[in-house]
Design a protein around this motif. Sequence first.
Motif, PDB file in Angstrom:
ATOM      1  N   SER A  27       0.829  -1.201   0.000  1.00 50.92           N
ATOM      2  CA  SER A  27       0.000   0.000   0.000  1.00 50.92           C
ATOM      3  C   SER A  27       0.869   1.259   0.000  1.00 50.92           C
ATOM      4  O   SER A  27       1.745   1.423   0.855  1.00 50.92           O
ATOM      5  CB  SER A  27      -0.909  -0.003   1.235  1.00 50.92           C
ATOM      6  OG  SER A  27      -1.735   1.142   1.242  1.00 50.92           O
ATOM      7  N   TYR A  28       0.610   2.144  -0.964  1.00 50.77           N
ATOM      8  CA  TYR A  28       1.378   3.386  -1.075  1.00 50.77           C
ATOM      9  C   TYR A  28       0.492   4.466  -1.681  1.00 50.77           C
ATOM     10  O   TYR A  28      -0.554   4.187  -2.280  1.00 50.77           O
ATOM     11  CB  TYR A  28       2.618   3.183  -1.952  1.00 50.77           C
ATOM     12  CG  TYR A  28       2.320   2.783  -3.388  1.00 50.77           C
ATOM     13  CD1 TYR A  28       2.368   3.716  -4.420  1.00 50.77           C
ATOM     14  CD2 TYR A  28       1.989   1.468  -3.714  1.00 50.77           C
ATOM     15  CE1 TYR A  28       2.095   3.350  -5.726  1.00 50.77           C
ATOM     16  CE2 TYR A  28       1.716   1.100  -5.013  1.00 50.77           C
ATOM     17  CZ  TYR A  28       1.771   2.036  -6.021  1.00 50.77           C
ATOM     18  OH  TYR A  28       1.494   1.677  -7.316  1.00 50.77           O
ATOM     19  N   THR A  29       0.907   5.713  -1.516  1.00 47.56           N
ATOM     20  CA  THR A  29       0.186   6.850  -2.083  1.00 47.56           C
ATOM     21  C   THR A  29       1.183   7.803  -2.726  1.00 47.56           C
ATOM     22  O   THR A  29       2.283   8.006  -2.211  1.00 47.56           O
ATOM     23  CB  THR A  29      -0.607   7.618  -1.009  1.00 47.56           C
ATOM     24  OG1 THR A  29       0.277   7.981   0.062  1.00 47.56           O
ATOM     25  CG2 THR A  29      -1.741   6.767  -0.464  1.00 47.56           C
ATOM     26  N   TYR A  30       0.795   8.372  -3.865  1.00 48.26           N
ATOM     27  CA  TYR A  30       1.617   9.372  -4.544  1.00 48.26           C
ATOM     28  C   TYR A  30       1.349  10.746  -3.957  1.00 48.26           C
ATOM     29  O   TYR A  30       0.233  11.053  -3.525  1.00 48.26           O
ATOM     30  CB  TYR A  30       1.297   9.401  -6.043  1.00 48.26           C
ATOM     31  CG  TYR A  30       1.810   8.214  -6.814  1.00 48.26           C
ATOM     32  CD1 TYR A  30       3.165   8.011  -6.983  1.00 48.26           C
ATOM     33  CD2 TYR A  30       0.927   7.299  -7.381  1.00 48.26           C
ATOM     34  CE1 TYR A  30       3.645   6.922  -7.692  1.00 48.26           C
ATOM     35  CE2 TYR A  30       1.391   6.212  -8.102  1.00 48.26           C
ATOM     36  CZ  TYR A  30       2.756   6.034  -8.251  1.00 48.26           C
ATOM     37  OH  TYR A  30       3.226   4.962  -8.956  1.00 48.26           O
ATOM     38  N   SER A  31       2.371  11.598  -3.964  1.00 47.50           N
ATOM     39  CA  SER A  31       2.187  12.979  -3.528  1.00 47.50           C
ATOM     40  C   SER A  31       1.758  13.842  -4.707  1.00 47.50           C
ATOM     41  O   SER A  31       1.811  13.413  -5.861  1.00 47.50           O
ATOM     42  CB  SER A  31       3.491  13.524  -2.933  1.00 47.50           C
ATOM     43  OG  SER A  31       4.436  13.776  -3.957  1.00 47.50           O
ATOM     44  N   ASP A  32       1.368  15.059  -4.423  1.00 46.67           N
ATOM     45  CA  ASP A  32       0.937  15.983  -5.468  1.00 46.67           C
ATOM     46  C   ASP A  32       2.111  16.568  -6.254  1.00 46.67           C
ATOM     47  O   ASP A  32       1.896  17.203  -7.290  1.00 46.67           O
ATOM     48  CB  ASP A  32       0.128  17.135  -4.853  1.00 46.67           C
ATOM     49  CG  ASP A  32      -1.173  16.662  -4.223  1.00 46.67           C
ATOM     50  OD1 ASP A  32      -1.676  15.603  -4.660  1.00 46.67           O
ATOM     51  OD2 ASP A  32      -1.661  17.333  -3.303  1.00 46.67           O
ATOM     52  N   VAL A  33       3.334  16.346  -5.769  1.00 42.25           N
ATOM     53  CA  VAL A  33       4.513  16.923  -6.420  1.00 42.25           C
ATOM     54  C   VAL A  33       4.668  16.425  -7.851  1.00 42.25           C
ATOM     55  O   VAL A  33       5.170  17.144  -8.715  1.00 42.25           O
ATOM     56  CB  VAL A  33       5.782  16.589  -5.596  1.00 42.25           C
ATOM     57  CG1 VAL A  33       7.043  17.114  -6.290  1.00 42.25           C
ATOM     58  CG2 VAL A  33       5.669  17.177  -4.202  1.00 42.25           C
ATOM     59  N   LEU A  34       4.208  15.200  -8.106  1.00 46.56           N
ATOM     60  CA  LEU A  34       4.410  14.587  -9.422  1.00 46.56           C
ATOM     61  C   LEU A  34       3.421  15.085 -10.471  1.00 46.56           C
ATOM     62  O   LEU A  34       3.525  14.695 -11.637  1.00 46.56           O
ATOM     63  CB  LEU A  34       4.332  13.066  -9.306  1.00 46.56           C
ATOM     64  CG  LEU A  34       5.470  12.423  -8.497  1.00 46.56           C
ATOM     65  CD1 LEU A  34       5.282  10.911  -8.413  1.00 46.56           C
ATOM     66  CD2 LEU A  34       6.822  12.749  -9.093  1.00 46.56           C
ATOM     67  N   PRO A  38      -0.045  15.965 -12.766  1.00 46.67           N
ATOM     68  CA  PRO A  38      -1.270  15.325 -13.270  1.00 46.67           C
ATOM     69  C   PRO A  38      -1.190  13.808 -13.249  1.00 46.67           C
ATOM     70  O   PRO A  38      -0.103  13.216 -13.359  1.00 46.67           O
ATOM     71  CB  PRO A  38      -1.366  15.855 -14.710  1.00 46.67           C
ATOM     72  CG  PRO A  38      -0.526  17.078 -14.738  1.00 46.67           C
ATOM     73  CD  PRO A  38       0.572  16.851 -13.761  1.00 46.67           C
ATOM     74  N   THR A  39      -2.362  13.176 -13.124  1.00 46.43           N
ATOM     75  CA  THR A  39      -2.421  11.719 -13.046  1.00 46.43           C
ATOM     76  C   THR A  39      -3.412  11.168 -14.059  1.00 46.43           C
ATOM     77  O   THR A  39      -4.297  11.865 -14.549  1.00 46.43           O
ATOM     78  CB  THR A  39      -2.846  11.260 -11.637  1.00 46.43           C
ATOM     79  OG1 THR A  39      -4.185  11.716 -11.377  1.00 46.43           O
ATOM     80  CG2 THR A  39      -1.905  11.798 -10.574  1.00 46.43           C
ATOM     81  N   VAL A  55      -2.374   7.525 -11.462  1.00 47.49           N
ATOM     82  CA  VAL A  55      -0.944   7.338 -11.715  1.00 47.49           C
ATOM     83  C   VAL A  55      -0.367   8.612 -12.334  1.00 47.49           C
ATOM     84  O   VAL A  55      -0.806   9.025 -13.406  1.00 47.49           O
ATOM     85  CB  VAL A  55      -0.698   6.150 -12.668  1.00 47.49           C
ATOM     86  CG1 VAL A  55       0.801   5.942 -12.885  1.00 47.49           C
ATOM     87  CG2 VAL A  55      -1.341   4.887 -12.116  1.00 47.49           C
ATOM     88  N   PRO A  56       0.602   9.257 -11.685  1.00 52.16           N
ATOM     89  CA  PRO A  56       1.225  10.442 -12.274  1.00 52.16           C
ATOM     90  C   PRO A  56       1.870  10.131 -13.621  1.00 52.16           C
ATOM     91  O   PRO A  56       2.423   9.045 -13.817  1.00 52.16           O
ATOM     92  CB  PRO A  56       2.289  10.837 -11.238  1.00 52.16           C
ATOM     93  CG  PRO A  56       1.820  10.224  -9.956  1.00 52.16           C
ATOM     94  CD  PRO A  56       1.135   8.955 -10.340  1.00 52.16           C
ATOM     95  N   PHE A  57       1.808  11.087 -14.537  1.00 54.91           N
ATOM     96  CA  PHE A  57       2.365  10.886 -15.871  1.00 54.91           C
ATOM     97  C   PHE A  57       3.854  10.539 -15.834  1.00 54.91           C
ATOM     98  O   PHE A  57       4.373   9.861 -16.722  1.00 54.91           O
ATOM     99  CB  PHE A  57       2.164  12.140 -16.721  1.00 54.91           C
ATOM    100  CG  PHE A  57       0.732  12.403 -17.095  1.00 54.91           C
ATOM    101  CD1 PHE A  57      -0.229  11.410 -16.992  1.00 54.91           C
ATOM    102  CD2 PHE A  57       0.336  13.653 -17.547  1.00 54.91           C
ATOM    103  CE1 PHE A  57      -1.549  11.642 -17.340  1.00 54.91           C
ATOM    104  CE2 PHE A  57      -0.989  13.908 -17.896  1.00 54.91           C
ATOM    105  CZ  PHE A  57      -1.934  12.894 -17.791  1.00 54.91           C
ATOM    106  N   LEU A  58       4.543  11.011 -14.817  1.00 61.59           N
ATOM    107  CA  LEU A  58       5.981  10.749 -14.723  1.00 61.59           C
ATOM    108  C   LEU A  58       6.284   9.263 -14.547  1.00 61.59           C
ATOM    109  O   LEU A  58       7.337   8.784 -14.966  1.00 61.59           O
ATOM    110  CB  LEU A  58       6.572  11.533 -13.549  1.00 61.59           C
ATOM    111  CG  LEU A  58       8.095  11.544 -13.419  1.00 61.59           C
ATOM    112  CD1 LEU A  58       8.709  12.365 -14.526  1.00 61.59           C
ATOM    113  CD2 LEU A  58       8.519  12.084 -12.057  1.00 61.59           C
ATOM    114  N   VAL A  59       5.372   8.522 -13.931  1.00 61.67           N
ATOM    115  CA  VAL A  59       5.659   7.130 -13.570  1.00 61.67           C
ATOM    116  C   VAL A  59       5.808   6.220 -14.793  1.00 61.67           C
ATOM    117  O   VAL A  59       6.784   5.472 -14.892  1.00 61.67           O
ATOM    118  CB  VAL A  59       4.590   6.607 -12.594  1.00 61.67           C
ATOM    119  CG1 VAL A  59       4.742   5.106 -12.358  1.00 61.67           C
ATOM    120  CG2 VAL A  59       4.686   7.360 -11.264  1.00 61.67           C
ATOM    121  N   PRO A  60       4.876   6.221 -15.773  1.00 63.60           N
ATOM    122  CA  PRO A  60       5.108   5.399 -16.969  1.00 63.60           C
ATOM    123  C   PRO A  60       6.393   5.774 -17.709  1.00 63.60           C
ATOM    124  O   PRO A  60       7.055   4.904 -18.282  1.00 63.60           O
ATOM    125  CB  PRO A  60       3.872   5.671 -17.838  1.00 63.60           C
ATOM    126  CG  PRO A  60       2.834   6.135 -16.884  1.00 63.60           C
ATOM    127  CD  PRO A  60       3.557   6.885 -15.828  1.00 63.60           C
TER     128      PRO A  60
END
Length: 272
Positions: free
Chosen positions: A95-102, A104-105, A109-114
């Motif tokens: 279990s994890y959560t992304y921050s707003d720093v990354l 748009p999602t 999933v933030p666009f940076l991740v893919p």
Amino acid sequence: MTAAAPSLTLPTGRRAVPVALAGALVAAAIAYPLSSGSGRDVVSWTIVLLGSALSVVHAGLSRGARTGAGVLLLVALVAIAFESVGVATGFPYGSYTYSDVLGPTLLGVPFLVPLAWLMMAWPSWLLGGLLARPVRAGLRRPARIAWAAAVFAAWDVVLDPQLVQAGYWTWADPSPGLPGIDTVPLTNLAGWLLAGLVLMTLLDLLVARTRAVGSPRVGPAAPLFALAWMTLGGALAHAGWLGLPGSAAWGAGLGAAVLLVLAVQHRRAGRR
């Protein structure tokens, strides 16, 4: 008259593009531990954009435009699928959560991740191919997939603690973790191994179906150099600047193990 054989090489200018991208990526990686605050966030984006561009460009130049486009589409879809399920359910990483720093999602999933997956996937597949060379022909494909998935997961062992430290995501329960890494759970490593096996299997099939005649038309040096620097150089940055001795030790150890395997293979090949 007979048709001319397809060219196996590319013009020097085009072959230099992956080298230039790898050089820019290394420069950005060096800048990361020397930056701070919002400047470090900009450097992170720069690293990921350069790394993903390197993967797509090298795949296209070495195996053909169809492969380059296919790598971009395939990795993005697999990344969004795994990460969106991971955010929603905790499977398979924990279990994890992304921050707003990354920013748009898409499906959480933030666009940076893919793009980060793309940066990691193609060099991992190339290195898996090198590591699987001594395996007999009938088993070489599964060996290549297994090696590539292991490299893909090992890269994250170094990268994940750095990005948790940067505040890009947070684990609900980071224990138990690897020795020396207390911010990332072992479930994350298991998830990356599973995702890596799925992705590398699909990537292997994609390349087999789309690669141009006569490929590879440019060698793997640029993406492999980027992978080596991001792992071993990242370990140095973790130890010397970022205060992450545990991931530094794991990065150095895993990188050294891969170099040792390649050295042994080279030595054995030289005796034949």
